[in-house]
Design an enzyme around this catalytic site. Sequence first.
Site, PDB file in Angstrom:
ATOM      1  N   TYR A 135      14.422 -64.190   1.684  1.00  0.00           N
ATOM      2  CA  TYR A 135      15.252 -64.708   2.781  1.00  0.00           C
ATOM      3  C   TYR A 135      15.762 -66.119   2.491  1.00  0.00           C
ATOM      4  O   TYR A 135      16.728 -66.573   3.094  1.00  0.00           O
ATOM      5  CB  TYR A 135      14.473 -64.727   4.102  1.00  0.00           C
ATOM      6  CG  TYR A 135      14.205 -63.342   4.684  1.00  0.00           C
ATOM      7  CD1 TYR A 135      14.756 -62.203   4.109  1.00  0.00           C
ATOM      8  CD2 TYR A 135      13.412 -63.187   5.803  1.00  0.00           C
ATOM      9  CE1 TYR A 135      14.502 -60.947   4.629  1.00  0.00           C
ATOM     10  CE2 TYR A 135      13.153 -61.923   6.333  1.00  0.00           C
ATOM     11  CZ  TYR A 135      13.702 -60.815   5.738  1.00  0.00           C
ATOM     12  OH  TYR A 135      13.454 -59.572   6.256  1.00  0.00           O
ATOM     13  N   LYS A 186       4.291 -55.398  -3.979  1.00  0.00           N
ATOM     14  CA  LYS A 186       4.954 -54.330  -4.750  1.00  0.00           C
ATOM     15  C   LYS A 186       4.797 -54.736  -6.215  1.00  0.00           C
ATOM     16  O   LYS A 186       5.774 -54.880  -6.956  1.00  0.00           O
ATOM     17  CB  LYS A 186       6.417 -54.227  -4.303  1.00  0.00           C
ATOM     18  CG  LYS A 186       7.165 -53.035  -4.846  1.00  0.00           C
ATOM     19  CD  LYS A 186       6.770 -51.722  -4.219  1.00  0.00           C
ATOM     20  CE  LYS A 186       7.507 -50.584  -4.888  1.00  0.00           C
ATOM     21  NZ  LYS A 186       6.989 -49.256  -4.518  1.00  0.00           N
ATOM     22  N   ASP A 218       5.087 -49.700   0.218  1.00  0.00           N
ATOM     23  CA  ASP A 218       5.516 -48.366   0.674  1.00  0.00           C
ATOM     24  C   ASP A 218       4.324 -47.582   1.213  1.00  0.00           C
ATOM     25  O   ASP A 218       4.404 -46.916   2.248  1.00  0.00           O
ATOM     26  CB  ASP A 218       6.241 -47.600  -0.447  1.00  0.00           C
ATOM     27  CG  ASP A 218       5.608 -47.764  -1.818  1.00  0.00           C
ATOM     28  OD1 ASP A 218       4.678 -48.588  -1.953  1.00  0.00           O
ATOM     29  OD2 ASP A 218       6.029 -47.070  -2.758  1.00  0.00           O
ATOM     30  N   ASP A 242       8.179 -58.857   7.796  1.00  0.00           N
ATOM     31  CA  ASP A 242       9.180 -58.653   8.837  1.00  0.00           C
ATOM     32  C   ASP A 242       9.172 -57.178   9.254  1.00  0.00           C
ATOM     33  O   ASP A 242       9.091 -56.828  10.440  1.00  0.00           O
ATOM     34  CB  ASP A 242      10.549 -59.042   8.251  1.00  0.00           C
ATOM     35  CG  ASP A 242      11.647 -59.111   9.291  1.00  0.00           C
ATOM     36  OD1 ASP A 242      11.361 -58.836  10.472  1.00  0.00           O
ATOM     37  OD2 ASP A 242      12.789 -59.415   8.917  1.00  0.00           O
ATOM     38  N   ASP A 246       6.972 -55.304  12.697  1.00  0.00           N
ATOM     39  CA  ASP A 246       7.683 -54.544  13.733  1.00  0.00           C
ATOM     40  C   ASP A 246       7.129 -53.128  13.831  1.00  0.00           C
ATOM     41  O   ASP A 246       6.961 -52.578  14.913  1.00  0.00           O
ATOM     42  CB  ASP A 246       9.185 -54.473  13.416  1.00  0.00           C
ATOM     43  CG  ASP A 246       9.957 -55.579  14.113  1.00  0.00           C
ATOM     44  OD1 ASP A 246       9.327 -56.606  14.446  1.00  0.00           O
ATOM     45  OD2 ASP A 246      11.177 -55.419  14.315  1.00  0.00           O
TER      46      ASP A 246
END
Length: 351
Positions: A135, A186, A218, A242, A246
């Site tokens: 980001y 990852k 994942d 992020d 959620d």
Amino acid sequence: MKIAVLPGDGIGPEIVAQAVKVLNALNLGISMTEAPIGGAGYEASGDPLPDATLKLAKESDAVLLGAVGDWKYDKLERHLRPERGLLRIRKELNLFANLRPALLYPELASASTLKPEVVSGLDIMIVRELTGDIYFGQPRGISKLENGEREGVNTMRYNESEIRRIGRVAFDIAMKRNKKVCSVDKANVLEATELWRQVMIELSADYPEVELSHMYVDNAAMQLIRAPKQFDVMVTGNIFGDILSDEASMLTGSIGMLPSASLDENNKGMYEPSHGSAPDIAGKDIANPLATILSVAMMLRYTFNDEANAQRVENAVKKALAQGYRTADIWTEGSTKVGCRAMGDAVVAAL
Ligand code: NAD
């Protein structure tokens, strides 16, 4: 103890008033000063983060925030919009650690879209790094290639000290909970997260009591739905956090129940509900104030190191729920529907 109280917009003032009521009932001698932010800041002084509000926040030990935003500000220039005030205050206060619990009270198990036996009693803490990663990494942008085609670029970047400081937050929190940290990366594909994993392993030497595990993002997304109760603390970078936070929040089915904390290096923090300003229900006394009240519990725990009073607040919320009180968003047949103020009163009475 000094708190900056920033109610903001929409339902912000209604829900924050209930949280302030709970803080007052605890009688801890906390001084609270209110200031405008978001649309309210823009109305007061043409700036979503007025200088006086930022000064107050910097001088305080903690910030209690409602929410910002209203559709009526959508046409303002970007730097004047309410959300800008929120992003700026997070940056100005250097809040790099975002803590989002996903906690499901047994009484509300039927509010989740998952089977009650999968989620009942769920209690996960997601620790998300908030100021680095793809980001913010450079280079970034959209440019034109020699063949005339456009190309978009973002860069995933983490240095050791950034990883170590968020890792410490996660391990410290795990020490106050069930002493399990799952680091999500990852590492099989991305070098930035290969380093993430190495630093987490190095750091774990300082926390021999904490069990550290690793999971690819994942798989973590899948496990959160399959068997979420296997997790205690999850720690991850900005973009993975992020998405996963959620996902985890929706395991509980009710956005009006979920608090959050954003901390700096000295555990100074900003505490706010995970939801927005809900302009659709503002001013109707029907919003659920429990996410904001539970944010106060997080403030007591993480900034003021007052576990006893944090638990008092959480137990009072549990008791109000056990007594059958529900705001409209979590109401089910047979329970007692109450408004925002009455829910605040029920928690204070339970205290
Ligand atoms: P929202 O979270 O405000 O609302 C989503 C839905 O959930 C709405 O139907 C709302 O009525 C309901 N809801 C939210 N909180 C509730 C509560 N405490 N009790 C009962 N119901 C509740 O998200 P949105 O509608 O996408 O955004 C509305 C405004 O909020 C926008 O201006 C957006 O930019 C802003 N926003 C602010 C924050 C923040 O301040 N941290 C976060 C998200 C959105």
